[in-house]
Design a protein around this motif. Structure first.
Motif, PDB file in Angstrom:
ATOM      1  N   GLY A   1       7.526   7.322  -1.725  1.00 43.20           N
ATOM      2  CA  GLY A   1       6.748   8.622  -1.802  1.00 43.20           C
ATOM      3  C   GLY A   1       5.289   8.131  -1.161  1.00 43.20           C
ATOM      4  N   LEU A   2       5.405   8.970   0.042  1.00 41.47           N
ATOM      5  CA  LEU A   2       4.084   8.823   1.061  1.00 41.47           C
ATOM      6  C   LEU A   2       3.234   9.872   0.885  1.00 41.47           C
ATOM      7  CD1 LEU A   2       5.792   6.844   3.996  1.00 41.47           C
ATOM      8  CD2 LEU A   2       4.209   5.753   2.258  1.00 41.47           C
ATOM      9  N   GLY A   3       2.732  10.344  -0.534  1.00 45.81           N
ATOM     10  CA  GLY A   3       1.785  11.314  -0.651  1.00 45.81           C
ATOM     11  C   GLY A   3       0.639  11.014  -0.471  1.00 45.81           C
ATOM     12  N   ARG A   4      -0.626  11.511  -0.959  1.00 49.04           N
ATOM     13  CA  ARG A   4      -1.865  11.059  -0.690  1.00 49.04           C
ATOM     14  C   ARG A   4      -2.234   9.671  -1.419  1.00 49.04           C
ATOM     15  NH1 ARG A   4      -4.044  16.101  -3.649  1.00 49.04           N
ATOM     16  NH2 ARG A   4      -2.417  15.698  -4.736  1.00 49.04           N
ATOM     17  N   PHE A   5      -1.525   9.554  -2.462  1.00 49.93           N
ATOM     18  CA  PHE A   5      -1.647   8.354  -3.269  1.00 49.93           C
ATOM     19  C   PHE A   5      -0.826   7.104  -2.529  1.00 49.93           C
ATOM     20  CE2 PHE A   5      -0.218   5.365  -6.453  1.00 49.93           C
ATOM     21  CZ  PHE A   5      -1.338   4.566  -6.722  1.00 49.93           C
ATOM     22  N   GLY A   6       0.400   7.453  -2.322  1.00 50.00           N
ATOM     23  CA  GLY A   6       1.343   6.349  -2.056  1.00 50.00           C
ATOM     24  C   GLY A   6       0.853   5.890  -0.474  1.00 50.00           C
ATOM     25  N   SER A   7       0.609   6.912   0.538  1.00 47.88           N
ATOM     26  CA  SER A   7       0.078   6.588   1.807  1.00 47.88           C
ATOM     27  C   SER A   7      -1.260   5.802   1.832  1.00 47.88           C
ATOM     28  CB  SER A   7      -0.065   8.028   2.549  1.00 47.88           C
ATOM     29  OG  SER A   7      -0.868   8.729   2.162  1.00 47.88           O
ATOM     30  N   SER A   8      -2.144   6.240   0.905  1.00 48.61           N
ATOM     31  CA  SER A   8      -3.419   5.434   1.197  1.00 48.61           C
ATOM     32  C   SER A   8      -3.213   3.899   0.646  1.00 48.61           C
ATOM     33  CB  SER A   8      -4.452   6.213   0.311  1.00 48.61           C
ATOM     34  OG  SER A   8      -4.912   5.387  -0.875  1.00 48.61           O
ATOM     35  N   LEU A   9      -2.477   3.844  -0.681  1.00 48.48           N
ATOM     36  CA  LEU A   9      -1.897   2.568  -1.005  1.00 48.48           C
ATOM     37  C   LEU A   9      -1.227   1.699   0.128  1.00 48.48           C
ATOM     38  CD1 LEU A   9      -1.408   1.249  -4.160  1.00 48.48           C
ATOM     39  CD2 LEU A   9       0.758   1.463  -3.401  1.00 48.48           C
ATOM     40  N   ALA A  10      -0.385   2.288   0.615  1.00 50.69           N
ATOM     41  CA  ALA A  10       0.331   1.740   1.816  1.00 50.69           C
ATOM     42  C   ALA A  10      -0.502   1.191   2.939  1.00 50.69           C
ATOM     43  CB  ALA A  10       1.386   2.613   2.201  1.00 50.69           C
ATOM     44  N   LEU A  11      -1.395   2.125   3.543  1.00 52.89           N
ATOM     45  CA  LEU A  11      -2.330   1.808   4.449  1.00 52.89           C
ATOM     46  C   LEU A  11      -3.200   0.589   4.047  1.00 52.89           C
ATOM     47  CD1 LEU A  11      -3.345   5.154   5.965  1.00 52.89           C
ATOM     48  CD2 LEU A  11      -1.539   3.639   6.932  1.00 52.89           C
ATOM     49  N   GLU A  12      -3.864   0.512   3.073  1.00 47.03           N
ATOM     50  CA  GLU A  12      -4.642  -0.505   2.482  1.00 47.03           C
ATOM     51  C   GLU A  12      -3.774  -1.765   2.436  1.00 47.03           C
ATOM     52  OE1 GLU A  12      -7.609   0.044   2.367  1.00 47.03           O
ATOM     53  OE2 GLU A  12      -8.494  -1.796   1.352  1.00 47.03           O
ATOM     54  N   LEU A  13      -2.694  -1.837   1.998  1.00 46.85           N
ATOM     55  CA  LEU A  13      -2.052  -2.910   1.924  1.00 46.85           C
ATOM     56  C   LEU A  13      -1.644  -3.817   3.560  1.00 46.85           C
ATOM     57  CD1 LEU A  13       0.917  -2.012  -0.759  1.00 46.85           C
ATOM     58  CD2 LEU A  13      -0.943  -3.882  -0.954  1.00 46.85           C
ATOM     59  N   MET A  14      -1.478  -2.676   4.405  1.00 46.11           N
ATOM     60  CA  MET A  14      -1.164  -3.031   5.795  1.00 46.11           C
ATOM     61  C   MET A  14      -2.534  -3.893   6.203  1.00 46.11           C
ATOM     62  SD  MET A  14       1.561  -2.300   6.951  1.00 46.11           S
ATOM     63  CE  MET A  14       1.557  -2.464   8.693  1.00 46.11           C
ATOM     64  N   ASP A  15      -3.623  -3.250   5.768  1.00 42.19           N
ATOM     65  CA  ASP A  15      -4.916  -3.479   6.431  1.00 42.19           C
ATOM     66  C   ASP A  15      -5.269  -5.060   5.658  1.00 42.19           C
ATOM     67  OD1 ASP A  15      -5.708  -1.315   7.877  1.00 42.19           O
ATOM     68  OD2 ASP A  15      -7.033  -0.504   6.522  1.00 42.19           O
ATOM     69  N   LEU A  16      -4.463  -5.245   4.511  1.00 36.21           N
ATOM     70  CA  LEU A  16      -4.836  -6.363   3.801  1.00 36.21           C
ATOM     71  C   LEU A  16      -3.837  -7.555   4.431  1.00 36.21           C
ATOM     72  CD1 LEU A  16      -5.336  -5.153   0.299  1.00 36.21           C
ATOM     73  CD2 LEU A  16      -7.117  -6.400   1.722  1.00 36.21           C
ATOM     74  N   GLY A  17      -3.118  -7.159   5.548  1.00 36.91           N
ATOM     75  CA  GLY A  17      -2.068  -8.233   6.239  1.00 36.91           C
ATOM     76  C   GLY A  17      -0.682  -8.124   5.322  1.00 36.91           C
TER      77      GLY A  17
END
Ligand code: ATP
Length: 220
Positions: A10-26
């Motif tokens: 689920g890449l809604g507002r919550f899922g997408s923001s969580l996913a992007l932050e995990l990417m930023d964290l490597g």
């Protein structure tokens, strides 16, 4: 060491923001959403993003979801979808499953399924913002349980130059300073000799009522 891998359903507002932050964290992130447009929107910014129905067991198997370290079910509105995909992630044997809930009952159902952590984004953010609004110098507030919390407070002028020993929050208020952040770095578990400087951020842990007493004294 192997990079931890996360699958976000689920890449809604919550899922997408969580996913992007995990990417930023490597970390590596597979995003799954049944909406093609949503997947297109995020596909460039995640390790992989696929259009799939997360309630289809065969699809999840073919995506190799069982090999991920952590699965996050970020579907809220459709409780049935949230529950079904949570059951599948648990059954597939993902080590850690985290799920978003939109109501107390939804949260209880997820707990009964044995998820490792239930998140209530709207409720938790409401609580945090309320604390920030009424407490000067409060930067962040995390509820550990009904009784205990962790807070980040900006060191006010009146504490400038004092050391942790002078302040002695553990003996005086029953809460402890566990870290001090400043531009030059972070002091973890500061000793009595460590100084506080106006603008530093201190991280306190303790019973909520003790932390409130401490906040009231330093903001007088
Ligand atoms: P947010 O508040 O984070 O935006 P929401 O609770 O408003 O989320 P939902 O409708 O719950 O949004 O859905 C979040 C995402 O989950 C949507 O992009 C939706 O397409 C996706 N989704 C819903 N059901 C499934 C499913 N069975 N499989 C895959 N994705 C799904």
């Amino acid at each position: 060491m192997k990079t931890q891998q996360f699958v976000v359903i689920g890449l809604g507002r919550f899922g997408s923001s969580l996913a992007l932050e995990l990417m930023d964290l490597g970390y590596e992130v597979l995003g799954v959403d049944r909406n093609e447009e949503v997947v297109e929107e995020w596909s460039d910014r995640l390790t992989h993003a696929v259009v799939a129905d997360a309630t289809d067991e065969e699809v999840l198997k073919s995506l190799g979801v069982r090999n991920f370290d952590c699965g996050i079910v970020a579907i809220g509105d459709d409780i049935q979808m949230s529950i079904l995909s949570t059951i599948l992630l648990k059954d597939l044997g993902i080590k850690t499953v985290v799920a978003k809930a939109i109501s107390v009952l939804h949260g209880r159902a997820l707990e009964k399924l044995g998820v490792d952590r239930v998140i209530f984004p709207e409720r938790d953010m409401g609580v945090r913002v309320a604390h920030q609004l009424v407490t000067p110098n409060l930067l962040d507030y995390i509820e550990l349980s009904k009784e205990y919390s962790i807070v980040e407070l900006r060191v006010p002028d009146c504490l400038n130059g004092k050391n942790v020993g002078d302040l002695n929050p553990r003996a005086r208020f029953g809460c402890s300073i566990v870290a001090i952040h400043r531009e030059s770095g972070v002091i973890i578990a500061p000793t009595a000799m460590d100084h506080l400087t106006q603008g530093d951020i201190m991280v306190l842990i303790g019973a909520k009522k003790n932390i409130e007493e401490f906040e009231a004294i330093i903001n007088e």
